[in-house]
Design a protein around this motif. Structure first.
Motif, PDB file in Angstrom:
ATOM      1  N   THR A  19       0.805  -1.388   0.131  1.00 36.25           N
ATOM      2  CA  THR A  19      -0.064   0.122   0.020  1.00 36.25           C
ATOM      3  C   THR A  19       0.733   1.365  -0.027  1.00 36.25           C
ATOM      4  N   GLY A  20       2.153   1.157   0.253  1.00 42.31           N
ATOM      5  CA  GLY A  20       2.952   2.441   0.302  1.00 42.31           C
ATOM      6  C   GLY A  20       3.106   3.016  -1.121  1.00 42.31           C
ATOM      7  N   SER A  21       4.056   4.171  -1.200  1.00 39.13           N
ATOM      8  CA  SER A  21       4.032   4.847  -2.347  1.00 39.13           C
ATOM      9  C   SER A  21       5.067   3.897  -3.238  1.00 39.13           C
ATOM     10  N   GLY A  22       5.153   4.247  -4.610  1.00 39.61           N
ATOM     11  CA  GLY A  22       5.863   3.442  -5.466  1.00 39.61           C
ATOM     12  C   GLY A  22       5.456   2.042  -5.384  1.00 39.61           C
ATOM     13  N   LEU A  23       6.638   1.246  -5.446  1.00 43.57           N
ATOM     14  CA  LEU A  23       6.452  -0.184  -5.158  1.00 43.57           C
ATOM     15  C   LEU A  23       5.801  -0.446  -3.826  1.00 43.57           C
ATOM     16  N   GLY A  24       5.948   0.338  -2.720  1.00 41.82           N
ATOM     17  CA  GLY A  24       5.323  -0.306  -1.604  1.00 41.82           C
ATOM     18  C   GLY A  24       6.474  -1.143  -0.648  1.00 41.82           C
ATOM     19  N   VAL A  25       7.365  -1.315  -1.059  1.00 44.15           N
ATOM     20  CA  VAL A  25       8.383  -2.240  -0.337  1.00 44.15           C
ATOM     21  C   VAL A  25       9.932  -1.631  -0.758  1.00 44.15           C
ATOM     22  N   GLU A  26      10.992  -1.587   0.264  1.00 40.30           N
ATOM     23  CA  GLU A  26      12.145  -1.471   0.110  1.00 40.30           C
ATOM     24  C   GLU A  26      12.998  -2.483   0.616  1.00 40.30           C
ATOM     25  N   PRO A  27      14.474  -2.617   0.167  1.00 36.10           N
ATOM     26  CA  PRO A  27      14.977  -3.756   0.715  1.00 36.10           C
ATOM     27  C   PRO A  27      15.654  -3.283   2.099  1.00 36.10           C
ATOM     28  N   HIS A  28      15.706  -4.321   3.010  1.00 34.35           N
ATOM     29  CA  HIS A  28      15.853  -4.013   4.359  1.00 34.35           C
ATOM     30  C   HIS A  28      17.437  -3.798   4.347  1.00 34.35           C
ATOM     31  N   ASP A  29      17.857  -3.231   5.526  1.00 34.04           N
ATOM     32  CA  ASP A  29      19.581  -3.254   5.621  1.00 34.04           C
ATOM     33  C   ASP A  29      20.235  -4.365   5.634  1.00 34.04           C
ATOM     34  N   ARG A  30      19.633  -5.432   6.152  1.00 30.39           N
ATOM     35  CA  ARG A  30      20.310  -6.652   6.545  1.00 30.39           C
ATOM     36  C   ARG A  30      20.355  -7.247   5.139  1.00 30.39           C
ATOM     37  N   LEU A  31      19.575  -6.880   4.242  1.00 28.96           N
ATOM     38  CA  LEU A  31      19.814  -7.730   2.885  1.00 28.96           C
ATOM     39  C   LEU A  31      21.170  -7.555   2.229  1.00 28.96           C
ATOM     40  N   PHE A  32      21.821  -6.333   2.436  1.00 29.74           N
ATOM     41  CA  PHE A  32      23.246  -6.166   1.998  1.00 29.74           C
ATOM     42  C   PHE A  32      24.282  -6.848   2.535  1.00 29.74           C
ATOM     43  N   GLU A  33      24.030  -7.487   3.800  1.00 28.57           N
ATOM     44  CA  GLU A  33      25.145  -8.681   4.140  1.00 28.57           C
ATOM     45  C   GLU A  33      25.265  -9.812   3.331  1.00 28.57           C
ATOM     46  N   TYR A  34      24.329  -9.939   2.216  1.00 28.75           N
ATOM     47  CA  TYR A  34      24.399 -11.138   1.165  1.00 28.75           C
ATOM     48  C   TYR A  34      25.097 -10.419  -0.241  1.00 28.75           C
ATOM     49  N   ILE A  35      25.515  -9.307  -0.283  1.00 33.46           N
ATOM     50  CA  ILE A  35      26.182  -8.845  -1.596  1.00 33.46           C
ATOM     51  C   ILE A  35      27.463  -9.908  -1.940  1.00 33.46           C
ATOM     52  N   LYS A  36      27.159 -10.357  -3.244  1.00 32.76           N
ATOM     53  CA  LYS A  36      28.138 -11.185  -3.662  1.00 32.76           C
ATOM     54  C   LYS A  36      29.420 -10.745  -4.188  1.00 32.76           C
TER      55      LYS A  36
END
Length: 391
Positions: A374-391
């Motif tokens: 329901t938020g603006s744009g896509l309504g979701v954003e990546p959580h900070d902890r996702l970036f622990e998995y950068i390859k």
């Protein structure tokens, strides 16, 4: 639009994300299957390569306002190729452009490589990720969901069918199907690529397990010649098959049309197609009655055009869902919610549920339905902890 939303793009960044998983996509390894040194495995059932992790490419577009648009595209194999296309070609070209012109930018970027024959594959996957990010940024600039930019939201929730029964035996797959039905889901799809005990046998067992009122579907994974596919699907029809998916090789347009005309259930196609140009001859040939656009291949601009073409041809749209961390799933739901003819959206539970923790927002799939963010744009954003998995 009553408001100046010009927000010149100042940077485009990309991130390869790889999230480990215990059981590979489509279930446990079969005899003769192994994970190679690059982390890939080849499924013998359809001779197709898959990652052993959940791998994807994330795109970050920043405007001069400081607002950020997020995109994601199909990056499950050789994501370095898609990343290089964005970093070297697409990103630099759109610096200074206004994301409010997402469709115009999409057309311009498509044109860049038109004369070189790059109307599919990695180039358009890269374009899809950028396109999704631009729509997200444009929606945030206006403070509205992407579905509003697409003409309005028809659905706040979309029925979800459970895709994949990642267990080793038919008995175990029937058990997990019954478990999902108990949670309120009305549709189940099984994968012919791992139906080692027999596709018809698995269909019969699933029908007996889930009862007469559940929609059962099969993904044939491009395994069959047209006449073979027709014969097989006819054997599945007595078990009230809801649809058959991808019976022939994707390039076999004539075979797809033969199957569609030779069976008594809907044929579903399209996960591997990226543009309305690829869909058009299949619409004209009546090569399917259900279209399955994958927004990680198409982006939002092409997805919505394909969806509206499907409506003009009186076909249903049941969007495909692949490996993602949730950004392009939100994009698919936003776009699908603006279409009329969407009886289902695919639900890759073994991917969606575990990776939902890596995005913010109110996107969910529960009791048989997707909740549209329901938020603006896509309504979701990546959580900070996702970036622990950068390859």
């Amino acid at each position: 639009m009553g408001k100046n939303i010009v927000d010149a793009i100042v940077s485009v960044e990309t991130f390869i994300i790889s999230i480990p998983r215990e059981v590979p996509y489509l279930g446990p390894l079969k005899e003769g299957e192994a994970i190679n040194g690059r982390g890939y495995l080849i499924r013998k059932g359809n001779r197709t390569i898959y990652p052993s992790a959940d791998m994807t490419l994330l795109v970050k577009v920043t405007g001069e306002s400081g607002r950020v648009g997020w995109g994601e595209c199909y990056g499950i194999v050789a994501p370095e190729a898609t990343k290089a296309i964005i970093d070297d070609v697409l990103g630099p070209v759109i610096i200074g452009r206004d994301p409010a012109g997402a469709v115009v930018i999409h057309e311009d970027l498509y044109d860049l490589m038109r004369v070189r024959g790059f109307f599919g594959g990695y180039y358009l996957d890269a374009l899809a990720g950028v396109d999704i990010a631009l729509w997200d940024l444009a929606g945030k600039g206006l403070g509205v969901p992407v579905s509003t930019l697409l003409g309005g939201r028809r659905h706040d929730a979309i029925p979800a069918y459970v895709s994949g029964l990642p267990r080793a035996t038919i008995k175990e797959r029937c058990d997990i199907a019954v478990e999902w039905i108990g949670r309120g889901y009305k549709g189940i799809k099984f994968a012919a690529a791992v139906s080692d005990e027999g596709i018809v046998k698995e269909m019969a067992a699933l029908r007996e397990a889930v009862g007469p009122d559940v929609d059962v579907m099969v993904d044939l994974h491009w395994k069959f010649e047209a006449a073979e596919a027709i014969r097989l699907i006819r054997r599945l029809e007595p078990y009230n098959l809801y649809f058959a998916e991808a019976p022939c090789q994707p390039e076999n347009l004539e075979g797809q049309a033969r199957v569609a005309q030779g069976i008594g259930v809907p044929l579903a196609l399209g996960e591997e197609l990226r543009t309305a140009y690829e869909y058009r001859p299949r619409f004209e040939a009546r090569a399917m009655s259900i279209v399955q656009p994958e927004v990680g291949h198409s982006g939002i601009s092409e997805f919505i055009q394909i969806g509206r073409m499907a409506q003009a041809f009186h076909m249903n749209v049941i969007p495909h869902a692949s490996i993602s961390i949730g950004i392009f799933m939100a994009a698919s739901l936003q776009a699908a919610s603006a279409l009329q003819n969407v009886p289902y959206h695919e639900y890759q539970h073994s991917v969606f549920d575990r990776n939902l923790d890596f995005v913010t927002g109110d996107m969910a799939c529960q009791e048989g339905y997707y909740t549209i963010p329901t938020g603006s744009g896509l309504g979701v954003e990546p959580h900070d902890r996702l970036f622990e998995y950068i390859k």
